[in-house]
Motif scaffolding. Structure first.
Motif, short mmCIF file in Angstrom:
data_model
loop_
_atom_site.label_atom_id
_atom_site.label_comp_id
_atom_site.label_asym_id
_atom_site.label_seq_id
_atom_site.Cartn_x
_atom_site.Cartn_y
_atom_site.Cartn_z
N LEU A 288 0.85 -1.18 0.00
CA LEU A 288 0.00 0.00 0.00
C LEU A 288 0.89 1.23 0.00
O LEU A 288 1.78 1.35 0.84
CB LEU A 288 -0.91 0.02 1.23
N PRO A 289 0.67 2.19 -0.90
CA PRO A 289 1.51 3.39 -0.93
C PRO A 289 1.18 4.31 0.22
O PRO A 289 0.09 4.27 0.80
CB PRO A 289 1.15 4.03 -2.27
N TYR B 298 -8.10 -7.07 3.80
CA TYR B 298 -7.42 -6.75 5.05
C TYR B 298 -6.22 -5.86 4.76
O TYR B 298 -5.70 -5.80 3.64
CB TYR B 298 -6.93 -8.03 5.73
N VAL B 299 -5.78 -5.18 5.81
CA VAL B 299 -4.53 -4.42 5.78
C VAL B 299 -3.57 -5.08 6.76
O VAL B 299 -3.96 -5.42 7.88
CB VAL B 299 -4.75 -2.94 6.17
N VAL C 236 -12.26 2.66 14.83
CA VAL C 236 -10.93 2.19 14.42
C VAL C 236 -11.11 0.93 13.58
O VAL C 236 -12.13 0.24 13.70
CB VAL C 236 -10.02 1.88 15.63
N PRO C 237 -10.14 0.60 12.73
CA PRO C 237 -10.24 -0.66 12.00
C PRO C 237 -10.24 -1.84 12.97
O PRO C 237 -9.51 -1.83 13.98
CB PRO C 237 -8.97 -0.67 11.13
N GLY C 238 -11.04 -2.85 12.70
CA GLY C 238 -11.08 -4.01 13.57
C GLY C 238 -9.78 -4.80 13.50
O GLY C 238 -9.29 -5.12 12.41
N ALA D 94 7.46 -9.24 13.48
CA ALA D 94 6.07 -9.22 13.91
C ALA D 94 5.17 -8.52 12.88
O ALA D 94 5.62 -7.68 12.10
CB ALA D 94 5.96 -8.51 15.26
N TRP D 95 3.90 -8.89 12.90
CA TRP D 95 2.92 -8.25 12.03
C TRP D 95 1.53 -8.39 12.64
O TRP D 95 1.31 -9.19 13.54
CB TRP D 95 2.94 -8.86 10.62
N PHE D 96 0.61 -7.58 12.13
CA PHE D 96 -0.79 -7.77 12.50
C PHE D 96 -1.66 -7.44 11.29
O PHE D 96 -1.23 -6.74 10.36
CB PHE D 96 -1.19 -6.93 13.71
N ALA D 97 -2.84 -7.98 11.31
CA ALA D 97 -3.81 -7.72 10.24
C ALA D 97 -5.04 -7.04 10.84
O ALA D 97 -5.47 -7.37 11.95
CB ALA D 97 -4.21 -9.02 9.55
N MET D 98 -5.58 -6.10 10.11
CA MET D 98 -6.79 -5.40 10.53
C MET D 98 -7.74 -5.30 9.34
O MET D 98 -7.34 -5.51 8.19
CB MET D 98 -6.46 -4.00 11.06
#
Length: 322
Positions: free
Chosen positions: A33-34, A51-52, A85-87, A97-101
């Motif tokens: 994503l830019p 998802y992001v 906020v995004p879920g 580490a990473w997370f998805a929302m």
């Protein structure tokens, strides 16, 4: 910059986790994503859902803007609150580490700074609605942590300002001295966003749908957020950069919308001056990086008049304080 191998490994981990949420459905590839300024930001689809994903860059330490797990914590804390906020979908603490929302569709447009064709009435409605979101944020429950007080916030932006060549920040030393001499007393700390403005909120029509970009959130003084938000109400604060938006609420109207009948917090003018100092420091830092060849962006050459105006008007605000 991540390598193809590293990106492929991250893709594998993300797809594996999302596949568990969408059994039997196809999971796509990560797409960059830019516009992200912290960590790595991607989009991905699983079935019909988008998802992001935010991830720590391979080889980087998860600190500062790269601390994506810290961003995930504040999203989790605000889930179910009045603050949109995004879920948060899933978190993977293994390195990197990473997370998805959830992907939230919407427009994130700063009316006085961004190129746009939005109806001025819509801009006004969104800004007034966002004042209520900020009030809700400052009223949200938060796990107590070491608060960032006015002295700590001033110290942060003093360091940033002093890293800017003196010729790019005329009058800054006098301003920093005046701010230090007039430090206000602290008020009870709250959750703060750190860069709260319409440019960091996805809107759907008139409605703020999701506050994003939580890289510098803190448990701190709510006047920091409030004064920063008010700064974007007037295009004249940004010489050569700002654009007039007819009917946009002025600072006083925005402040009244935020307070909703409550008294004005003490020493708000000091924080108005600090907000301008912060803006001048950020712009000076960006201009310096451009001129040193670290990030080529000729558009940064438009910044000097606004930097000078921010410093000058911050001093004027402090001078009128009783």
């Amino acid at each position: 910059m991540s390598t193809t191998t590293e990106t492929g490994e991250l893709t594998r981990r993300v797809r594996e986790r999302l596949a568990g949420r969408h059994p039997g459905e196809p999971v796509g590839d990560l797409r960059t994503l830019p516009g992200g300024h912290s960590g790595l930001t991607y989009s991905i689809t699983a079935g019909q859902v988008s998802y992001v994903v935010k991830a720590v860059p391979p080889g980087q330490r998860p600190i500062g803007r790269n601390d994506v797990l810290r961003q995930a914590r504040v999203l989790r804390a605000l889930t179910g609150s009045p603050v949109p906020v995004p879920g948060l979908v899933t978190v993977d603490e293994d390195e990197p580490a990473w997370f998805a929302m959830e992907f939230v569709d919407g427009e994130a447009i700063e009316p006085v700074l961004d190129e746009h064709r939005l109806d001025p009435v819509l801009c006004r409605t969104r800004m007034l609605a966002l004042a209520g979101v900020l009030r809700d944020l400052h009223g949200a429950a938060a796990e107590p942590a070491e608060p960032l007080d006015p002295a700590g916030e001033l110290d942060r932006w003093t360091r940033t300002m002093r890293a800017v060549p003196t010729e790019l920040r005329p009058g800054a030393e006098d301003l920093l001295s005046a701010l230090a001499a007039g430090l206000p007393a602290s008020v009870p700390p709250t959750l703060t966003h750190g860069d709260f403005r319409l440019g960091n909120v996805l809107c759907q029509g008139e409605r703020p749908a999701a506050v994003v970009d939580w890289e510098i959130w803190a448990y701190g003084d709510p006047r920091i957020d409030l004064a920063w938000f008010l700064l974007f109400a007037d295009h004249r604060n940004f010489p050569r950069l700002g654009r007039a938006v007819p009917g946009l609420p002025a600072e006083e109207e925005l402040l009244a919308a935020y307070l909703d009948g409550r008294p004005e917090p003490p020493a708000l003018d000091w924080f108005r001056a600090l907000a301008r100092t912060k803006m001048a420091a950020i712009m000076g830092h960006n201009l310096r990086r451009h001129r040193e060849g670290r990030h080529h962006d000729p558009d940064q050459e438009r910044l000097p008049p606004t930097i000078a105006a921010m410093i000058r008007t911050a001093g004027d605000i402090l001078a009128r304080r009783p």
